[in-house]
Design a protein around this motif. Structure first.
Motif, PDB file in Angstrom:
ATOM      1  N   ASN A   1      93.959 123.693 143.617  1.00  0.00           N
ATOM      2  CA  ASN A   1      94.557 124.476 144.696  1.00  0.00           C
ATOM      3  C   ASN A   1      96.016 124.789 144.364  1.00  0.00           C
ATOM      4  N   LYS A   2      96.430 126.014 144.656  1.00  0.00           N
ATOM      5  CA  LYS A   2      97.800 126.436 144.365  1.00  0.00           C
ATOM      6  C   LYS A   2      98.505 126.799 145.669  1.00  0.00           C
ATOM      7  N   PHE A   3      99.678 126.214 145.867  1.00  0.00           N
ATOM      8  CA  PHE A   3     100.470 126.516 147.058  1.00  0.00           C
ATOM      9  C   PHE A   3     101.915 126.119 146.796  1.00  0.00           C
ATOM     10  N   ALA A   4     102.823 126.634 147.639  1.00  0.00           N
ATOM     11  CA  ALA A   4     104.250 126.407 147.428  1.00  0.00           C
ATOM     12  C   ALA A   4     104.788 125.216 148.210  1.00  0.00           C
ATOM     13  N   CYS A   5     104.225 124.984 149.402  1.00  0.00           N
ATOM     14  CA  CYS A   5     104.755 123.940 150.279  1.00  0.00           C
ATOM     15  C   CYS A   5     103.656 123.037 150.823  1.00  0.00           C
ATOM     16  N   LEU A   6     103.919 121.751 150.771  1.00  0.00           N
ATOM     17  CA  LEU A   6     103.044 120.752 151.380  1.00  0.00           C
ATOM     18  C   LEU A   6     103.732 120.299 152.658  1.00  0.00           C
ATOM     19  N   GLN A   7     103.149 120.634 153.800  1.00  0.00           N
ATOM     20  CA  GLN A   7     103.753 120.321 155.100  1.00  0.00           C
ATOM     21  C   GLN A   7     102.890 119.289 155.798  1.00  0.00           C
ATOM     22  N   ILE A   8     103.440 118.075 155.966  1.00  0.00           N
ATOM     23  CA  ILE A   8     102.652 116.949 156.466  1.00  0.00           C
ATOM     24  C   ILE A   8     103.433 116.150 157.508  1.00  0.00           C
ATOM     25  N   PRO A   9     102.715 115.422 158.368  1.00  0.00           N
ATOM     26  CA  PRO A   9     103.377 114.537 159.341  1.00  0.00           C
ATOM     27  C   PRO A   9     103.713 113.192 158.707  1.00  0.00           C
ATOM     28  N   LEU A  10     104.360 112.337 159.469  1.00  0.00           N
ATOM     29  CA  LEU A  10     104.675 110.998 158.970  1.00  0.00           C
ATOM     30  C   LEU A  10     103.420 110.167 158.766  1.00  0.00           C
ATOM     31  N   LYS A  11     102.467 110.334 159.683  1.00  0.00           N
ATOM     32  CA  LYS A  11     101.212 109.595 159.610  1.00  0.00           C
ATOM     33  C   LYS A  11     100.051 110.518 159.933  1.00  0.00           C
ATOM     34  N   ALA A  12      98.891 110.172 159.391  1.00  0.00           N
ATOM     35  CA  ALA A  12      97.665 110.913 159.697  1.00  0.00           C
ATOM     36  C   ALA A  12      96.520 109.924 159.738  1.00  0.00           C
ATOM     37  N   LYS A  13      95.868 109.813 160.889  1.00  0.00           N
ATOM     38  CA  LYS A  13      94.743 108.899 161.083  1.00  0.00           C
ATOM     39  C   LYS A  13      95.102 107.468 160.669  1.00  0.00           C
ATOM     40  N   GLY A  14      96.324 107.081 161.040  1.00  0.00           N
ATOM     41  CA  GLY A  14      96.777 105.718 160.783  1.00  0.00           C
ATOM     42  C   GLY A  14      97.319 105.477 159.386  1.00  0.00           C
ATOM     43  N   ILE A  15      97.272 106.498 158.522  1.00  0.00           N
ATOM     44  CA  ILE A  15      97.749 106.347 157.141  1.00  0.00           C
ATOM     45  C   ILE A  15      99.196 106.814 157.045  1.00  0.00           C
ATOM     46  N   ASP A  16     100.053 105.972 156.500  1.00  0.00           N
ATOM     47  CA  ASP A  16     101.465 106.301 156.308  1.00  0.00           C
ATOM     48  C   ASP A  16     101.592 107.307 155.162  1.00  0.00           C
ATOM     49  N   LEU A  17     102.128 108.491 155.474  1.00  0.00           N
ATOM     50  CA  LEU A  17     102.257 109.543 154.457  1.00  0.00           C
ATOM     51  C   LEU A  17     103.656 109.624 153.862  1.00  0.00           C
ATOM     52  N   THR A  18     104.535 108.697 154.259  1.00  0.00           N
ATOM     53  CA  THR A  18     105.878 108.677 153.671  1.00  0.00           C
ATOM     54  C   THR A  18     105.821 107.886 152.369  1.00  0.00           C
ATOM     55  N   ASN A  19     105.059 108.422 151.450  1.00  0.00           N
ATOM     56  CA  ASN A  19     104.787 107.748 150.179  1.00  0.00           C
ATOM     57  C   ASN A  19     105.466 108.505 149.046  1.00  0.00           C
ATOM     58  N   LYS A  20     106.234 107.799 148.269  1.00  0.00           N
ATOM     59  CA  LYS A  20     106.996 108.426 147.176  1.00  0.00           C
ATOM     60  C   LYS A  20     106.083 109.116 146.167  1.00  0.00           C
ATOM     61  N   SER A  21     104.876 108.584 145.982  1.00  0.00           N
ATOM     62  CA  SER A  21     103.967 109.169 144.991  1.00  0.00           C
ATOM     63  C   SER A  21     103.542 110.576 145.390  1.00  0.00           C
ATOM     64  N   ILE A  22     103.434 110.828 146.691  1.00  0.00           N
ATOM     65  CA  ILE A  22     103.075 112.178 147.149  1.00  0.00           C
ATOM     66  C   ILE A  22     104.154 113.171 146.747  1.00  0.00           C
ATOM     67  N   ILE A  23     105.394 112.782 146.984  1.00  0.00           N
ATOM     68  CA  ILE A  23     106.524 113.662 146.644  1.00  0.00           C
ATOM     69  C   ILE A  23     106.624 113.840 145.134  1.00  0.00           C
ATOM     70  N   LYS A  24     106.493 112.743 144.403  1.00  0.00           N
ATOM     71  CA  LYS A  24     106.589 112.795 142.943  1.00  0.00           C
ATOM     72  C   LYS A  24     105.535 113.719 142.346  1.00  0.00           C
ATOM     73  N   ARG A  25     104.307 113.588 142.807  1.00  0.00           N
ATOM     74  CA  ARG A  25     103.216 114.394 142.257  1.00  0.00           C
ATOM     75  C   ARG A  25     103.340 115.859 142.682  1.00  0.00           C
ATOM     76  N   ALA A  26     103.842 116.079 143.875  1.00  0.00           N
ATOM     77  CA  ALA A  26     104.067 117.460 144.313  1.00  0.00           C
ATOM     78  C   ALA A  26     105.144 118.120 143.455  1.00  0.00           C
ATOM     79  N   HIS A  27     106.216 117.410 143.199  1.00  0.00           N
ATOM     80  CA  HIS A  27     107.311 117.967 142.405  1.00  0.00           C
ATOM     81  C   HIS A  27     106.889 118.243 140.963  1.00  0.00           C
ATOM     82  N   ARG A  28     105.968 117.453 140.447  1.00  0.00           N
ATOM     83  CA  ARG A  28     105.482 117.704 139.083  1.00  0.00           C
ATOM     84  C   ARG A  28     104.794 119.070 138.996  1.00  0.00           C
ATOM     85  N   ARG A  29     104.291 119.526 140.136  1.00  0.00           N
ATOM     86  CA  ARG A  29     103.637 120.835 140.176  1.00  0.00           C
ATOM     87  C   ARG A  29     104.520 121.892 140.825  1.00  0.00           C
ATOM     88  N   ASN A  30     105.784 121.549 141.031  1.00  0.00           N
ATOM     89  CA  ASN A  30     106.760 122.472 141.630  1.00  0.00           C
ATOM     90  C   ASN A  30     106.395 122.831 143.067  1.00  0.00           C
TER      91      ASN A  30
END
Length: 333
Positions: free
Chosen positions: A264-293
């Motif tokens: 999937n190709k997109f420019a922005c990942l827009q997410i909440p702090l949590k989703a279904k009890g899962i903490d989304l403030t995870n550094k790996s999400i940001i790191k992996r997103a930045h690797r794909r710009n």
């Protein structure tokens, strides 16, 4: 015989584990292909961008020119966010809700008995210009714009326009800032689905043609998969945000370290702090997103402690109803 068989089984299992570990290592080392060459939504200042959600609806009436002007001129925001609906005469306007009951004085003109559901789609643009979109705005226990103009005032539409509380078209929205704020960024969400959503996408493309410097500074999002597919197929040059399903897939594969094969190709990942009890403030999400710009933006953040947490995490943008507060937090860090 059994001992040799067990040794063979353990040897095979060990080989499989080694292969899997090597595979995961390779997947995490190989640099992924960037989704877009240049992404203006990725912060380069070391601080997240201030994204005025609906213009900053805690400070001013949402989705009004009053709110957006204040966000730009007083709070120095980086990004303006809004939602788009089609009117009865197919004009594209700024509005979050499907109906205008919550944000306007429509009930002064149409009772519930007369019109049970005063949807945007039930009115022409000119009819919508007659409503006060600051009428229900409350601040400090007061309604500062409720008595701005009489219901039967002959110049009612002009008074509302002069006070920046009239309905705003998408064209007016971009045009207001185009000459003096070429560095602004925009996030817009298409609310209509199906054919109506396709028409909204067409209008966005047409309007961007009149404001070419904003073409690569605006990202379009939607909760409707068919609209995302339509944008991708027909307007590939327009930057897109991840739909709910695409964002979910990206987050899950990021958390398990396996999103190399996410196409999937997109420019922005827009997410909440949590989703279904899962903490989304995870550094790996940001790191992996930045690797794909891909830029990472969190919504909707109105708490100071949450703002500070995301700032330290290194996110690209924070969507907030209170850009004034976020600016203060950033200035003090």
């Amino acid at each position: 015989m059994i001992r040799r068989l067990l040794k063979l089984v353990f040897k095979i299992l060990g080989s499989i584990v080694v292969i899997l570990l090597l595979f995961i290592l390779v997947v995490n080392i190989i640099p992924p292909k960037k989704d877009i060459a240049e992404n203006p939504f990725i912060s380069t200042t070391g601080k997240p961008m201030i994204v005025a959600h609906r213009g900053g609806k805690e400070s001013n009436p949402e989705n009004t020119m009053k709110a957006y002007k204040a966000s730009v001129n007083e709070y120095e925001v980086d990004v303006l966010e809004t939602d788009l609906w089609l009117t009865k005469d197919n004009e594209l306007i700024l509005m979050h809700d499907e109906t205008i009951t919550r944000t306007s004085d429509v009930r002064l003109f149409h009772s519930e008995a007369q019109m049970a559901k005063p949807a945007v789609r039930e009115f022409t643009l000119e009819e919508l210009r007659n409503f006060n979109f600051g009428y229900n705005f409350e601040k400090n226990g007061a309604f500062p714009y409720r008595n701005l103009v009489a219901q039967d005032a002959p110049n009612r539409k002009q008074i509302l326009k002069d006070n920046d509380l009239s309905v705003v078209t998408f064209d007016e929205f971009l045009g207001e800032f185009y000459n003096d704020h070429k560095d602004l960024l925009f996030i817009v969400e298409i609310k209509n689905s199906g054919e109506e959503g396709f028409r909204a996408a067409e209008i966005i493309n047409e309007v961007l043609g009149r404001y070419p410097d904003y073409k690569n500074r605006l990202v379009v999002g939607t909760f409707h998969d068919e609209i995302e597919a339509h944008l991708k197929a027909n307007y590939p040059e327009i930057l897109r945000g991840a739909s709910t399903s695409v964002a979910t897939q990206f987050v899950i594969t990021s958390l398990v370290g396996m999103n190399l094969f996410d196409k999937n190709k997109f420019a922005c990942l827009q997410i909440p702090l949590k989703a279904k009890g899962i903490d989304l403030t995870n550094k790996s999400i940001i790191k992996r997103a930045h690797r794909r710009n891909i830029a990472v933006q969190y919504w909707t953040i109105n708490n100071e402690e949450d703002m500070k947490k995301l700032i330290k995490l290194g996110v690209d943008g924070i969507m907030t109803d209170n850009p004034e507060l976020l600016k203060q937090v950033l200035d003090n860090m």
